[in-house]
Design a protein around this motif. Structure first.
Motif, PDB file in Angstrom:
ATOM      1  N   SER A   1      -5.001   7.804   2.809  1.00 46.10           N
ATOM      2  CA  SER A   1      -6.302   7.867   2.545  1.00 46.10           C
ATOM      3  C   SER A   1      -6.788   7.155   0.955  1.00 46.10           C
ATOM      4  O   SER A   1      -7.935   7.003   0.690  1.00 46.10           O
ATOM      5  CB  SER A   1      -6.851   9.301   2.528  1.00 46.10           C
TER       6      SER A   1
ATOM      7  N   ARG B   1       0.888  -1.456  -0.270  1.00 44.31           N
ATOM      8  CA  ARG B   1       0.111  -0.063  -0.012  1.00 44.31           C
ATOM      9  C   ARG B   1       0.958   1.319  -0.063  1.00 44.31           C
ATOM     10  O   ARG B   1       0.221   2.438  -0.003  1.00 44.31           O
ATOM     11  CB  ARG B   1      -0.944  -0.131   1.272  1.00 44.31           C
TER      12      ARG B   1
ATOM     13  N   ASP C   1      -9.426  -4.399   1.711  1.00 43.35           N
ATOM     14  CA  ASP C   1      -8.425  -5.109   0.458  1.00 43.35           C
ATOM     15  C   ASP C   1      -7.215  -5.134   1.182  1.00 43.35           C
ATOM     16  O   ASP C   1      -6.340  -6.394   1.002  1.00 43.35           O
ATOM     17  CB  ASP C   1      -8.274  -4.452  -0.680  1.00 43.35           C
TER      18      ASP C   1
ATOM     19  N   HIS D   1      -6.004   4.007  -0.050  1.00 46.08           N
ATOM     20  CA  HIS D   1      -6.350   3.027   0.015  1.00 46.08           C
ATOM     21  C   HIS D   1      -7.382   2.278   0.739  1.00 46.08           C
ATOM     22  O   HIS D   1      -8.082   2.979   1.244  1.00 46.08           O
ATOM     23  CB  HIS D   1      -4.863   2.197   0.689  1.00 46.08           C
ATOM     24  N   ASN D   2      -7.992   1.130   0.079  1.00 46.30           N
ATOM     25  CA  ASN D   2      -9.082   0.393   0.682  1.00 46.30           C
ATOM     26  C   ASN D   2      -8.740  -0.423   1.814  1.00 46.30           C
ATOM     27  O   ASN D   2      -7.943  -1.321   1.645  1.00 46.30           O
ATOM     28  CB  ASN D   2      -9.497  -0.387  -0.762  1.00 46.30           C
ATOM     29  N   THR D   3      -8.952  -0.206   2.776  1.00 41.68           N
ATOM     30  CA  THR D   3      -8.792  -0.992   4.259  1.00 41.68           C
ATOM     31  C   THR D   3      -9.059  -2.393   4.197  1.00 41.68           C
ATOM     32  O   THR D   3      -8.303  -3.254   4.572  1.00 41.68           O
ATOM     33  CB  THR D   3      -9.693  -0.293   5.431  1.00 41.68           C
TER      34      THR D   3
END
Length: 348
Positions: free
Chosen positions: A149, A135, A155, A151-153
């Motif tokens: 901010s 990430r 995932d 990035h998809n938590t």
């Protein structure tokens, strides 16, 4: 040499670690093998590598050469393999020379480990680390603009769990003994620990982040996490890529030095950094200390420090580092170094 626990693994390591990132570029194989002999004879039992090494520069043609050089030493010194803790790393997302820049996943882990085992000519890796998170990272001077901010938590957490499960398979096979992180954040480290506890998969034993008198990002949230969770710091660039030795002051660029190959030292070169180095050199001079020895002794004094990774391009540099291995710093001197830090914070 002090011995420190490698997390909660039961393994102990010396608080000085031989870094190998120049083996195969600036450092010849013959000199690299001499360094291995000298380091082990001096009481260092910890050696750190990576599948992408050597550096200065990183090049497609040389990827894996450092591990191959260490592997040749292992083959010629098989009786000494149990005498030291061998660490290496799985490259993170974006390095096109390795797996076309693929991220770290459950699929890439067994392939990467088998490749390292083959090059290292060993049956097991003591500490297997993820070189940087998929990430992204605050490291490598990205602390100025890294934006978590984006990035998809869910995932990110799913990928972590997938990787931990793949690591467990490697532990069960006997290919690796322990797992470590590198260039990680407090949130990332905490999640790796939480998921490992929930799933019974390998617990992060260490974190390898940049740390020196010039780069003290670890001093706050990461330091607290490290102390309470027994995830010791493996500090890379404890000499600030050579800046803290003083060899680059006054515009000097020694032949064969890192700055001669990487003029900006990966974003570390600035007017402010030379002012900060001058202040640290003044402290060393007033106390009659070698600045290299002082910088390493300071790192080793930190409460969260497991091991300071130093790189020696030459055998002479290794001899110099070893000459200061017993140095400890007084409380008064440590206070002076903190005062310099407050006057010259975050020079890069």
């Amino acid at each position: 040499m002090q011995m420190k626990p490698l997390g909660r693994t039961g393994i102990v390591v010396s608080d000085l670690c031989l870094g190998t990132m120049t083996f195969g570029s600036q450092t010849s194989e013959a000199d690299a093998h001499r360094q291995m002999d000298m380091a082990l004879d001096a009481g260092i039992n910890f050696v750190d590598a990576a599948e992408m090494y050597p550096v200065n520069p990183v090049a497609k043609e040389t990827i894996g050469r450092t591990e191959e050089i260490l592997g040749n030493w292992n083959a010629a010194n098989s009786s000494r393999r149990a005498d030291f803790v061998l660490a290496t790393k799985h490259s993170g997302e974006g390095l096109s020379y390795v797996r076309d820049g693929a991220p770290i996943t459950g699929k890439t882990i067994p392939e990467a480990i088998e490749g390292s085992l083959r090059r290292l000519q060993t049956d097991y890796i003591d500490l297997y680390q993820f070189h940087w998170p998929n990430r992204g990272s605050y490291m490598f001077r990205q602390n100025w603009d890294y934006a978590p901010s984006g990035h998809n938590t869910a995932d990110a957490l799913e990928n972590m769990q997938e990787c931990l499960e793949a690591l467990q398979v490697q532990v069960d096979k006997g290919n690796i003994c322990a797992f470590g992180l590198s260039n990680e954040s407090a949130w990332g480290t905490a999640q790796w620990l939480r998921l490992a506890e929930q799933t019974g998969t390998p617990r992060a034993a260490s974190v390898q982040n940049e740390y020196s008198l010039l780069c003290r990002l670890f001093d706050t949230d990461m330091a607290e996490l490290s102390v309470h969770e027994d995830v010791g710091l493996m500090a890379f660039s404890p000499l600030g890529t050579g800046l803290l030795t003083g060899k680059y002051q006054g515009g000097a660029v020694p032949d064969g030095s890192r700055m001669s190959l990487s003029p900006q030292l990966g974003g570390r070169k600035s007017d402010r950094v030379f002012d900060a180095v001058a202040a640290y050199l003044d402290v060393a001079a007033r106390h009659g200390l070698d600045p290299t020895h002082m910088a390493l002794a300071w790192c080793r004094s930190r409460p969260f420090m497991m091991s300071a990774i130093f790189g020696a391009t030459t055998v002479a540099q290794l001899e110099h580092v070893l000459a200061g291995a017993d140095l400890t710093l007084s409380k008064e001197l440590l206070a002076e170094l903190d005062a310099v830090h407050k006057a010259h914070p975050m020079p890069y």
